[in-house]
Write a protein that holds these residues in place. Structure first.
Motif, PDB file in Angstrom:
ATOM      1  N   LYS A 281      33.084  44.895  28.611  1.00 34.21           N
ATOM      2  CA  LYS A 281      31.954  44.266  27.917  1.00 34.21           C
ATOM      3  C   LYS A 281      31.126  45.140  26.721  1.00 34.21           C
ATOM      4  N   LYS A 282      31.733  46.439  26.771  1.00 34.33           N
ATOM      5  CA  LYS A 282      30.862  47.063  25.594  1.00 34.33           C
ATOM      6  C   LYS A 282      31.772  47.389  24.558  1.00 34.33           C
ATOM      7  N   GLY A 283      32.929  46.548  24.511  1.00 36.70           N
ATOM      8  CA  GLY A 283      33.719  46.729  23.180  1.00 36.70           C
ATOM      9  C   GLY A 283      34.683  47.709  23.349  1.00 36.70           C
ATOM     10  N   GLY A 284      34.835  48.317  24.463  1.00 36.17           N
ATOM     11  CA  GLY A 284      35.720  49.509  24.632  1.00 36.17           C
ATOM     12  C   GLY A 284      36.918  48.851  25.245  1.00 36.17           C
ATOM     13  N   THR A 285      37.922  49.974  25.643  1.00 37.60           N
ATOM     14  CA  THR A 285      39.213  49.414  26.224  1.00 37.60           C
ATOM     15  C   THR A 285      38.960  49.131  27.685  1.00 37.60           C
ATOM     16  N   GLY A 286      39.183  47.668  28.120  1.00 40.02           N
ATOM     17  CA  GLY A 286      39.120  47.512  29.799  1.00 40.02           C
ATOM     18  C   GLY A 286      40.382  47.943  30.552  1.00 40.02           C
ATOM     19  N   THR A 287      39.973  47.778  31.831  1.00 42.35           N
ATOM     20  CA  THR A 287      40.899  48.475  32.855  1.00 42.35           C
ATOM     21  C   THR A 287      42.224  47.267  33.030  1.00 42.35           C
ATOM     22  N   PHE A 288      43.280  47.959  33.707  1.00 44.08           N
ATOM     23  CA  PHE A 288      44.332  47.042  33.645  1.00 44.08           C
ATOM     24  C   PHE A 288      44.065  45.787  34.755  1.00 44.08           C
ATOM     25  N   SER A 289      43.052  45.911  35.474  1.00 40.64           N
ATOM     26  CA  SER A 289      42.734  44.852  36.510  1.00 40.64           C
ATOM     27  C   SER A 289      42.077  43.700  35.849  1.00 40.64           C
ATOM     28  N   ASP A 290      41.216  44.208  34.761  1.00 42.91           N
ATOM     29  CA  ASP A 290      40.701  43.451  33.730  1.00 42.91           C
ATOM     30  C   ASP A 290      41.849  42.460  32.864  1.00 42.91           C
ATOM     31  N   LEU A 291      42.734  43.405  32.362  1.00 47.39           N
ATOM     32  CA  LEU A 291      43.810  42.689  31.851  1.00 47.39           C
ATOM     33  C   LEU A 291      44.432  41.687  32.686  1.00 47.39           C
ATOM     34  N   GLN A 292      44.854  41.912  34.006  1.00 45.43           N
ATOM     35  CA  GLN A 292      45.217  41.084  34.855  1.00 45.43           C
ATOM     36  C   GLN A 292      44.766  39.730  34.770  1.00 45.43           C
ATOM     37  N   GLN A 293      43.418  39.382  34.412  1.00 46.48           N
ATOM     38  CA  GLN A 293      42.902  38.101  34.386  1.00 46.48           C
ATOM     39  C   GLN A 293      43.466  37.331  33.245  1.00 46.48           C
ATOM     40  N   ARG A 294      44.185  38.003  32.400  1.00 42.46           N
ATOM     41  CA  ARG A 294      44.818  37.137  31.281  1.00 42.46           C
ATOM     42  C   ARG A 294      46.275  37.090  31.435  1.00 42.46           C
ATOM     43  N   LEU A 295      46.904  37.756  32.533  1.00 43.84           N
ATOM     44  CA  LEU A 295      48.369  37.545  32.781  1.00 43.84           C
ATOM     45  C   LEU A 295      48.951  36.413  33.510  1.00 43.84           C
ATOM     46  N   ASN A 296      50.025  36.314  33.664  1.00 44.03           N
ATOM     47  CA  ASN A 296      50.958  35.244  34.352  1.00 44.03           C
ATOM     48  C   ASN A 296      50.179  33.836  34.044  1.00 44.03           C
ATOM     49  N   ARG A 297      49.579  33.370  32.999  1.00 45.27           N
ATOM     50  CA  ARG A 297      48.999  32.221  32.931  1.00 45.27           C
ATOM     51  C   ARG A 297      49.865  31.327  31.882  1.00 45.27           C
ATOM     52  N   LYS A 298      49.970  30.196  31.725  1.00 50.06           N
ATOM     53  CA  LYS A 298      50.492  29.401  30.803  1.00 50.06           C
ATOM     54  C   LYS A 298      49.387  28.852  29.850  1.00 50.06           C
ATOM     55  N   GLY A 493      47.092  53.574  40.604  1.00 53.09           N
ATOM     56  CA  GLY A 493      45.743  53.085  40.299  1.00 53.09           C
ATOM     57  C   GLY A 493      45.258  52.094  41.280  1.00 53.09           C
ATOM     58  N   LEU A 494      44.030  51.532  41.351  1.00 52.28           N
ATOM     59  CA  LEU A 494      43.337  50.824  42.341  1.00 52.28           C
ATOM     60  C   LEU A 494      42.849  49.555  41.625  1.00 52.28           C
ATOM     61  N   ALA A 495      43.119  48.470  42.171  1.00 51.11           N
ATOM     62  CA  ALA A 495      42.086  47.399  41.594  1.00 51.11           C
ATOM     63  C   ALA A 495      41.366  46.604  42.752  1.00 51.11           C
ATOM     64  N   ARG A 496      40.323  46.188  42.445  1.00 55.49           N
ATOM     65  CA  ARG A 496      39.538  45.545  43.541  1.00 55.49           C
ATOM     66  C   ARG A 496      40.232  44.222  43.911  1.00 55.49           C
ATOM     67  N   SER A 497      40.372  43.904  45.132  1.00 51.35           N
ATOM     68  CA  SER A 497      41.043  42.663  45.642  1.00 51.35           C
ATOM     69  C   SER A 497      40.189  42.010  46.738  1.00 51.35           C
TER      70      SER A 497
END
Lengths: 535, 336
Positions: A281-298, A493-497
Motif C-alpha cells: 500500500k505504501k509503494g514498497g515491496t509487498g509480501t509473497f502472499s500479496d503476490l499470490q493474489q496475482r498468480l495462477n489466473r488467466k 514463510g507463513l501466509a494467512r489462510s
C-alpha cells in the motif's frame, strides 16, 4: 482414444516422476501423428475446445437414465465426469460404431461443433466409445482441466527423453510450434530439421543458481563476485520484439494475459530477466502472499490490479534491440542494464541493487539478517560469467537465510505412495492453542520429507504403536501434553489462510529434526507463529 | 406359505423356522447351511454344517478339521429334506465350491444366492439361474457405476506394465480364497509362463485349487534371503491386500502397487489405497449382471442384502418387481 484414455488413467495414479516420464515417452513413441500431438496439447493446456457445462452433462444423462439412479451414482462417485463415464449406457449393438474414434477424430468433432450442437456431438462420441476410460477422457477434454498431475515442464522433459536432447532445447523451440507439433516430433525422432524459432519475442532458457554448500566459497575470491539480494517473488522474463510483448515464467510459459498492467509499461525492444513482485500500500515491496493474489489466473480484474500492482525487479539484460547480450560478462551486462533501466517506468521496473560486502563472512551475516522481509537470502554472481542456460555450478550461487523453525507435535500420519506405500510418511503436525492450563493442538501444516530412511522407519513404528484412530489411509496418533512426538519443522514463510483452522499456511514445510527428547507440552504455541505473520 | 415365514433375518443370520436352520450364520448355531467358504459367510463352531464338498474342505483348511460338530455334503442339484423343508445347492460362480441355496416348502420357493457372479471364471462352475418366487440377492456392486470390463483386458494391462517397468516388482493384492487363484489362472491364460510369487497366506488354498484341477503354473514363495531384492524385478507377486500396506511389502524393489477388485472401478478408491495399477476384476456381479439375473429368475419379489441396497430396490420398483432391503448383519459389504 483408447491409448490416450489408458495414459490418463495411469498418469493419475502414478506417483513417481520417473514413472510418469516413462509412461509419457512410451506413449509418444507408440502413438502416431497427429494423435500424440493433440494429447501433448491437452496435457500442456494448449488445446482449445468449446467447453461443455456440467449442467449440460447432467441433462444428457437424465435423458438416458432414471434420475434417481443417477443421483445415487453421482453421490457415490463424487466426480461428475467420472460418474457419467461409468453409467453412460452403451447403445444397442446395431447402432454402435464399430470402433472407438481416434483422439484426432474426437478433437475435430468437438472443435467443429457449434455451441448449440455441442451436447449432441458429445453424446454421439460417448456412444461410440467402447470403455468407461475412453468416455472419461472425452468428458475431461470437453470440461477442461485433465488434472493428472503432469506439468507442461514434465511433458517437455518426456519429449526431450524421446529425442535424447536437453529439455532446454525443447523449451527454446516451444513457442515457435503449433498443435499438433508435427515438426517437433519429426525432429525428435531424427527425420526432420530442428524447428526454427520464429523471430517474435521468444523465450530464452534461464540461467539458474546452485546453493552455497560447505566449503564452496573457500576457494573463491570475493572480489570476483557481485552480490544481490535474493527477492522472494516469481522469476520472470520480459521479452519485447517488433511490437510483440511477452511475459514468461521461468519454464517458458507465457503468462502475459494475467498482467496487463505490467505489459502496458513494456515500451522497449529487449529481453530482461528479473523477479516479479507486488507493491504494498505504501509503494514498497509487498509480501509473497500479496503476490499470490496475482498468480495462477488467466485474467485479472481492475480491482485486483489496483490493490496489488505488480512490477519487475530487474537483474539482467539478455537482449537489447538487435544485440544478444548473453555472451557478454555479467559486469558488462550490468552496466548496460543500469543505463537501459533508467529509461523505463520506475513504478513497473526497478533495478535489483548490488549489495556491498567485504568478505564471505560479511555476506554470511547479511544473508542471515536481511533488511527486508521479502528477501530470502543473497545471490552471488561471478563478474566474468556470460549468461548461460541451465544450472552450472560456479557462475551463480544462491545463499538463503536460515529457514524458520517451529517445534510441533505429530497429529496424523498418512501412508505414502510408491516406494513409501507401506510407510506412514506424510505427517500433519500441530501447535498448542487456547488457554495455557488447558491447551489443544491445532494443525498448522503437513510435511513428507526432511528425514532419513532410518528416521522414517522410526517414525513409522512410532505411528503404528501410538495409533488412536484410523480413517482410510490416515492414522490419528496420540498427541496430548503427556505423550506425543515433537517434530522440529523448518519452513520458508507463513501466509494467512482462511482455509485452515489455524488461520495460517506454511510455505515449504519439512521435518528438520526429530525431537524424541522433547516433552510435547513444551512444543510451540500458535501465538509464536502468528507473530511471524506480522513481520 | 408366506415367504417371510419360510426365511427371515435374525441376529445370528437368515433363519428358516420350519426347517430350524440358518443360512450363513455369523454366530455359532445348531444347524447351518453355508453358501461358500469366505470367512464372513463360513464361520467355525456350528453343531451341524451342510455345504458343498469343496466348501467343507475349504472350511477345514481354514479352521482345522474340527470346525463343526458334524458335517453333511450337499451334492449340487440334489434335494435334501431338513425337518420337512426341501433344500438344494446350485452353482453360484463366486469361488470354488460356492453355491446358491434353494429353499422350498409348501409351494414357496426362495433362492438365497449368497455371493455370485455371472461371467466365465476358469476356477469355478458357472452360475445357473434357478426360477423362484423370492430371489435373495447380494448388492456389493449394486450401483449403475459398477460395470466390470472384460477380465482379459485387465490382465493384459498388468502384463504390459511388467514389460514397461521391468525393474519393478508388481504386487497384486487379491483375496486369498478365489480371487488370487483366478488372477493367477487369468495371467496364465494370457500366456505368461514365468514363475509367479505368492504370499504365504495363499499357499494352502492355491494347493487346494490345484488338487481340484485348476492348474496355476509355477508358484514360488515370495520370501527371500537378505539382500537379494533384485530377484523380484519385473515379477508378479500375489498376496492378500492387507499385506501390501504392511511391512511385508518392503522387501520388493520399487514396487508397483496393484489391486484386483471391483472397487478399483472408482478412481478415488484406487487413489486412497495408494494403488498405482488398478485391476477391475471382481468375484461379484456388476450392476448389469445383477439386474439381468433378477429378471432371469422370474422372481416376483426380491430381497436385497449386503451392499448398496437402495439402487437395486429402486430398479426393481421401476420394473414392477416387489423389492425390499433385507437387513442382515455381519457381512463385509466391502470384501472383493
Amino acid at each position: 482414444m483408447n491409448r490416450f484414455a489408458e495414459l490418463l488413467d495411469r498418469l493419475v495414479l502414478t506417483p513417481s516422476r520417473l514413472g510418469k516420464l516413462k509412461l509419457l515417452t512410451d506413449y509418444f513413441r507408440e502413438t502416431e501423428d497427429p494423435d500424440r500431438g493433440l494429447a501433448l496439447a491437452a496435457i500442456t493446456g494448449d488445446l482449445t475446445i468449446n467447453a461443455v457445462k456440467p449442467a449440460m452433462l447432467r441433462a444428457l444423462m437424465e435423458e438416458r437414465m432414471d434420475p434417481v439412479l443417477f443421483r445415487y451414482s453421482h453421490d457415490y462417485v463424487g466426480d461428475l465426469a467420472e460418474a457419467v463415464s461409468l453409467v453412460w449406457p452403451a447403445p444397442e449393438s446395431h447402432l454402435r460404431a464399430n470402433r472407438t474414434p481416434t483422439l484426432s477424430e474426437v478433437v475435430e468433432s468437438l472443435q467443429t461443433a457449434s455451441r448449440s450442437d455441442g451436447p449432441r456431438v458429445l453424446a454421439r462420441l460417448l456412444d461410440s466409445a467402447e470403455s468407461a476410460s475412453a468416455r472419461f477422457a472425452i468428458i475431461k477434454l470437453v470440461t477442461g482441466g485433465l488434472r493428472i498431475g503432469v506439468s507442461a515442464r514434465l511433458a517437455k522433459q518426456a519429449l526431450a527423453d524421446l529425442g535424447g536432447v536437453d529439455v532446454n532445447e525443447v523449451e527454446e523451440v516451444w513457442h515457435g510450434l503449433s498443435v499438433p507439433y508435427l515438426n517437433l516430433f519429426a525432429w525428435l525422432e531424427g527425420h526432420g530439421e530442428k524447428p526454427e524459432r520464429k523471430p517474435e519475442a521468444l523465450f530464452r532458457s534461464v540461467m539458474l543458481s546452485t546453493p552455497v554448500e560447505n566449503n564452496d566459497l573457500e576457494r573463491l575470491e570475493p572480489e570476483h563476485y557481485a552480490a544481490e539480494w535474493k527477492w522472494d517473488g516469481i522469476r520472470v522474463q520480459v521479452v519485447a520484439e517488433n511490437g510483440i510483448k511477452r511475459l514468461y515464467s521461468r519454464t517458458g510459459d507465457d503468462v502475459s494475459g494475467a498482467f496487463p498492467d505490467l505489459m502496458d509499461a513494456v515500451q522497449f525492444d529487449a529481453a530482461i530477466d528479473g523477479e516479479l513482485l507486488v507493491h504494498d500500500k505504501k509503494g514498497g515491496t509487498g509480501t509473497f502472499s500479496d503476490l499470490q493474489q496475482r498468480l495462477n489466473r488467466k485474467t485479472v480484474s481492475a480491482k485486483v490490479m489496483e490493490d496489488y500492482p505488480v512490477f519487475v525487479r530487474v537483474y539482467d539484460l539478455l537482449q537489447e534491440g538487435e544485440e544478444d547480450l548473453r555472451p557478454l560478462p555479467f559486469e558488462e551486462r550490468r552496466k548496460r542494464l543500469e543505463r537501459f533501466i533508467s529509461e523505463l517506468d520506475p513504478f513497473r521496473f526497478d533495478l535489483s541493487p548490488l549489495v556491498e560486502f567485504s568478505d564471505w563472512h560479511d555476506v554470511d551475516d547479511k544473508r542471515k539478517r536481511p533488511p527486508h522481509p521479502v528477501i530470502e537470502g543473497v545471490m552471488l554472481k561471478r563478474w566474468s560469467a556470460p549468461y548461460m542456460a541451465g544450472r552450472a555450478k560456479g557462475p551463480w550461487f544462491k545463499w538463503k537465510r536460515d529457514p524458520y523453525t517451529v517445534d510441533a507435535v505429530l497429529m496424523y500420519a498418512q501412508r505414502g505412495h510408491g516406494k513409501r506405500s507401506s510407510f506412514y510418511s506424510d505427517y500433519t503436525f500441530g501447535v498448542w492453542t487456547g488457554p495455557e492450563e488447558n491447551p489443544e493442538l491445532v494443525p498448522v501444516g503437513k510435511a513428507y520429507f526432511g528425514f532419513t530412511d532410518a528416521e522414517l522407519k522410526q517414525i513409522d513404528k512410532y505411528v503404528r504403536d501410538h495409533t488412536i484412530d484410523r480413517f482410510g489411509p490416515v492414522r490419528s496418533v496420540r498427541a496430548d501434553r503427556q505423550s506425543g512426538l515433537v517434530l522440529e519443522v523448518a519452513f520458508e514463510g507463513l501466509a494467512r489462510s482462511t482455509r485452515h483452522k489455524s488461520g495460517i499456511a506454511m510455505r515449504f514445510p519439512r521435518v528438520s529434526r526429530l525431537r524424541w527428547d522433547k516433552p510435547p507440552a513444551e512444543a510451540d504455541r500458535l501465538e509464536s507463529l502468528e507473530s511471524l505473520l506480522d513481520r | 406359505m408366506r415367504a417371510k415365514d419360510l426365511l427371515h433375518p435374525r441376529p445370528e443370520g437368515l433363519y428358516c423356522p420350519p426347517g430350524d436352520f440358518f443360512i450363513d450364520p455369523v454366530r455359532p448355531v445348531d444347524r447351518a447351511l453355508i453358501t461358500h467358504g469366505h470367512s464372513d459367510h463360513a464361520r467355525s463352531g456350528h453343531a451341524h454344517v451342510m455345504a458343498t464338498d469343496q466348501t467343507l474342505q475349504i472350511m477345514a483348511l481354514r479352521y482345522g478339521e474340527n470346525f463343526a460338530g458334524a458335517t453333511q455334503v450337499a451334492k449340487l442339484g440334489e434335494v435334501i429334506e431338513v425337518n420337512g423343508v426341501k433344500v438344494s445347492f446350485h452353482p453360484a460362480g463366486h469361488v470354488l465350491g460356492s453355491a446358491q441355496i434353494l429353499v422350498e416348502h409348501k409351494d414357496c420357493r426362495i433362492v438365497a444366492s449368497g455371493d455370485y457372479k455371472r461371467r466365465a471364471d476358469p476356477t469355478c462352475l458357472s452360475f445357473t439361474p434357478i426360477s423362484c418366487d423370492v430371489f435373495i440377492t447380494e448388492a456389493t456392486f449394486g450401483l449403475p457405476v459398477f460395470r466390470h470390463p472384460p477380465d482379459t483386458e485387465e490382465v493384459a494391462r498388468l502384463i504390459k506394465s511388467t514389460e514397461q517397468f521391468p525393474e519393478r516388482a508388481h504386487l497384486v493384492g487379491a483375496y486369498a480364497l478365489g480371487k488370487a487363484q483366478r488372477v493367477i489362472r487369468l495371467v496364465r491364460d494370457a500366456g505368461y509362463d514365468r514363475p509367479i510369487y505368492i504370499h504365504g497366506a495363499l499357499a494352502k488354498l492355491s494347493r487346494f485349487y490345484e488338487e481340484q484341477g485348476v492348474a496355476l503354473g509355477e508358484l514360488l514363495p515370495a520370501t527371500l534371503e537378505k539382500g537379494n531384492k533384485g530377484d523380484f524385478a519385473g515379477a508378479i507377486v500375489v498376496g492378500p491386500p492387507s499385506a501390501f500396506a504392511d511391512r511385508w511389502a518392503r522387501r520388493f524393489p520399487d514396487p508397483v502397487a496393484s489391486f484386483a477388485s471391483g472397487w478399483m472401478r472408482i478412481r478415488q478408491r484406487a487413489k486412497q489405497r495408494g494403488v498405482e495399477l488398478p485391476l477391475i476384476i471382481s468375484d461379484h456381479s456388476d450392476w448389469d449382471e445383477l439386474i439381468e439375473t433378477i429378471a432371469e429368475t422370474g422372481a416376483s419379489e426380491v430381497w436385497v442384502t449386503h451392499g448398496r441396497e437402495e439402487a437395486l430396490v429402486r430398479w426393481c420398483e421401476i420394473n414392477g418387481i416387489r423389492a425390499q432391503p433385507l437387513h442382515l448383519v455381519g457381512y463385509e459389504d466391502e470384501g472383493d
